[in-house]
Design an enzyme around this catalytic site. Structure first.
Site, PDB file in Angstrom:
ATOM      1  N   HIS A  73      64.683 114.548   7.729  1.00  0.00           N
ATOM      2  CA  HIS A  73      64.516 113.225   8.337  1.00  0.00           C
ATOM      3  C   HIS A  73      63.149 113.136   9.016  1.00  0.00           C
ATOM      4  CE1 HIS A  73      64.490 110.824  12.044  1.00  0.00           C
ATOM      5  NE2 HIS A  73      65.319 109.985  11.453  1.00  0.00           N
ATOM      6  N   ASN A  74      62.809 114.160   9.784  1.00  0.00           N
ATOM      7  CA  ASN A  74      61.532 114.146  10.492  1.00  0.00           C
ATOM      8  C   ASN A  74      60.360 114.240   9.522  1.00  0.00           C
ATOM      9  OD1 ASN A  74      63.223 114.212  12.707  1.00  0.00           O
ATOM     10  ND2 ASN A  74      61.997 115.711  13.823  1.00  0.00           N
TER      11      ASN A  74
ATOM     12  N   LYS B 130      68.226 116.960   9.636  1.00  0.00           N
ATOM     13  CA  LYS B 130      67.368 116.373  10.675  1.00  0.00           C
ATOM     14  C   LYS B 130      65.907 116.746  10.442  1.00  0.00           C
ATOM     15  CE  LYS B 130      66.234 114.438  14.641  1.00  0.00           C
ATOM     16  NZ  LYS B 130      64.935 114.988  15.021  1.00  0.00           N
TER      17      LYS B 130
ATOM     18  N   SER C 283      68.652 111.946  16.353  1.00  0.00           N
ATOM     19  CA  SER C 283      67.446 111.144  16.162  1.00  0.00           C
ATOM     20  C   SER C 283      67.573 109.805  16.861  1.00  0.00           C
ATOM     21  CB  SER C 283      67.186 110.903  14.674  1.00  0.00           C
ATOM     22  OG  SER C 283      66.045 110.079  14.499  1.00  0.00           O
TER      23      SER C 283
ATOM     24  N   GLU D 260      59.845 110.923   8.225  1.00  0.00           N
ATOM     25  CA  GLU D 260      59.227 110.166   9.323  1.00  0.00           C
ATOM     26  C   GLU D 260      57.710 110.389   9.348  1.00  0.00           C
ATOM     27  OE1 GLU D 260      59.198 111.054  14.024  1.00  0.00           O
ATOM     28  OE2 GLU D 260      61.193 110.692  13.189  1.00  0.00           O
TER      29      GLU D 260
END
Length: 482
Positions: A184-185, A181, A127, A188
């Site tokens: 995480h996105n 990940k 990232s 986001e």
């Protein structure tokens, strides 16, 4: 000298290759078309020790065992094709790293297949975008512990550093890295939606121009809302379009696109039974924005026109800030809940405090309060929810009056704030002493004999709704009582 190969030299792959070279590794660079390999060496060959590989076999032959090859191609079928090309040329003990935005289920499948050949497969979430790839990303590698011993030092060296700590750590086996990940996105997505809602409220409620709102976000970025996304929001809002002289945000089509990781996060959460309503609303808000024909047809529907008379400007700004902060806390809490559930489901043993640590730098969702999240999990490894920790419980309690005023006022004005509203609904649902789910269980039992549990004794029960409505059951339930 340590070696690593990078195949796939689009922007992310090229920048990671340069980062490896800048930090002392010999980098064998390869691309399906040699033009990109030639261009990389011509433009940046002076940054370190690059070796041009014209073919896959050249790339493999240039590496000393155990070989380390990082794949940076489009997720999905292209990644499988590259792996199929590389794997027969490798030997047991070699390591293949997928640094793309792969779906974690694909990573689990690939890891299992290569493990049969004695080859380590590392699914590494990366990232930070192209700037992070070059100057220090946050890296989330998953795979065998042995593979991390081989590639971990190299990945830690190129990662961002916060207080001297690398923003890279071993996450867990097989697909753990790409799962983290993905979440995480998802966070986001939620964070960006919440920021966009805050902007919309300030613009509609205050009638403020983007440049004025940019100043507000700049001020917020110096306090507890300090984060990369708040920082760049101020810059985007301050930007003026060169062609028209209008605020940049006013000349951009209001249809947000997405590449799929947000959807994957929601789909996974549904499978795991974890409520990530903030992330889901952000995904659906993007989907709604992408249907202009429906929006145009609905433009004449009845409802408030979005006007909002604000008598106290400073008070309103403070309320929106509180709503944004509290809703962000909920989004992060839901994301960490999803990581917890998947870690238990797949036996990954993910250290949630470590994830907060490596998200403090390099990545898109880096924020000041990640230090608080790390501390919360350090203090209580079995923490049931971030929202019950003293710091976040107090912070959200302090923010909730403004949060509630914003949500109520927006509904009356007809301003859509799905992120703020869903976060508040989740918070109230979480803290409720009793939920209407009891009625839903009664309905399910009525039409489908799905049974229910009682508050006063153990077991599963069913009411004979079509008969005399007497109750049957009472045998030990497979569900634990709470």
């Amino acid at each position: 000298m340590e070696q690593i190969a990078v195949t796939g030299l689009a922007v992310m792959g090229s920048n990671l290759a340069r980062n490896f070279a800048r930090t002392g590794a010999q980098v064998i660079v390869h691309n399906r078309t040699t033009a990109k390999t030639d261009a990389l060496i011509a433009e940046h060959g002076g940054e370190g020790d690059f070796v041009h590989a014209a073919s896959t076999q050249d790339m493999v032959d240039a590496l000393d065992p155990p070989r380390r090859i990082m794949i940076m191609v489009q997720a999905g079928r292209p990644t499988d094709l590259v792996i199929d090309d590389i794997a027969p040329r490798l030997a047991p003990g070699d390591v293949v790293i997928d640094g793309g935005n792969a779906r974690y289920t694909d990573t689990r499948r690939r890891e299992a297949a290569l493990r049969e050949l004695g080859i380590h497969f590392v699914g590494a979430g990366v990232s930070g975008g192209e700037e992070g790839a070059l100057n220090g990303p946050s890296i989330m590698p998953g795979g065998s512990p042995e593979s991390y011993q081989t590639v971990g030092p190299l990945l830690e060296r190129i990662s961002a550093k916060v207080d001297g700590t690398p923003c890279c750590t071993y996450v867990g086996t097989d697909g753990a890295g790409h799962f983290v990940k993905m979440v995480h996105n998802g966070i986001e997505y939620a964070d960006m939606q919440l920021i966009a809602e805050a902007y919309d409220l300030l613009r509609r409620g205050l009638g403020a121009e983007p440049a004025e709102i940019a100043d507000i976000f700049t001020e917020w970025n110096s306090g507890d809302l300090e984060s990369y996304l708040v920082e760049i929001t101020a810059q985007v809002l301050a930007h003026v379009d060169a062609d028209t002289g209008r605020p940049f945000v006013d000349i951009v089509l209001d249809q947000a696109e997405q590449k799929g990781t947000g959807r994957w996060t929601v789909q996974s959460a549904l499978d795991l039974g974890v409520p990530v309503s903030g992330i889901a609303e952000a995904v659906f808000a993007r989907a709604l924005s992408g249907h202009p024909e429906q929006r145009a047809a609905a433009a004449g529907l009845a409802g408030p026109d979005g006007s909002w008379s604000i008598p106290d400007r400073d008070g309103f700004v403070a309320d929106v800030r509180q709503a944004l902060y509290a809703s962000k806390v909920v989004a992060y809490a839901q994301g960490f809940d999803q990581i917890t559930a998947a870690s238990e489901e797949y036996g990954w043993g993910i250290d949630r405090g470590a994830m907060a640590t490596i998200w403090r730098g390099g990545c898109i969702i880096r924020a000041r309060f990640l230090d608080r999240i790390r501390q919360a999990y350090d203090d209580a490894a079995d923490l049931p929810s971030l929202l019950v920790t003293p710091y976040f419980a107090d912070a959200v309690a302090d923010a909730q009056d403004g949060w509630r005023r914003v949500v109520a006022g927006s509904a009356l004005a007809g301003i859509p704030i799905p992120g703020f509203a869903s976060a508040l609904a989740y918070y109230d649902g979480l803290r409720a002493e009793r939920l209407p789910a009891a009625l839903i269980q009664g309905q399910r039992d009525f039409f489908g004999a799905h049974t229910y549990r009682r508050v006063d004794r153990a077991g599963s029960f069913h009411t004979l709704w079509s008969g005399d409505r007497s109750e049957t059951g009472g045998e030990a339930s497979e569900w634990p009582r709470t």
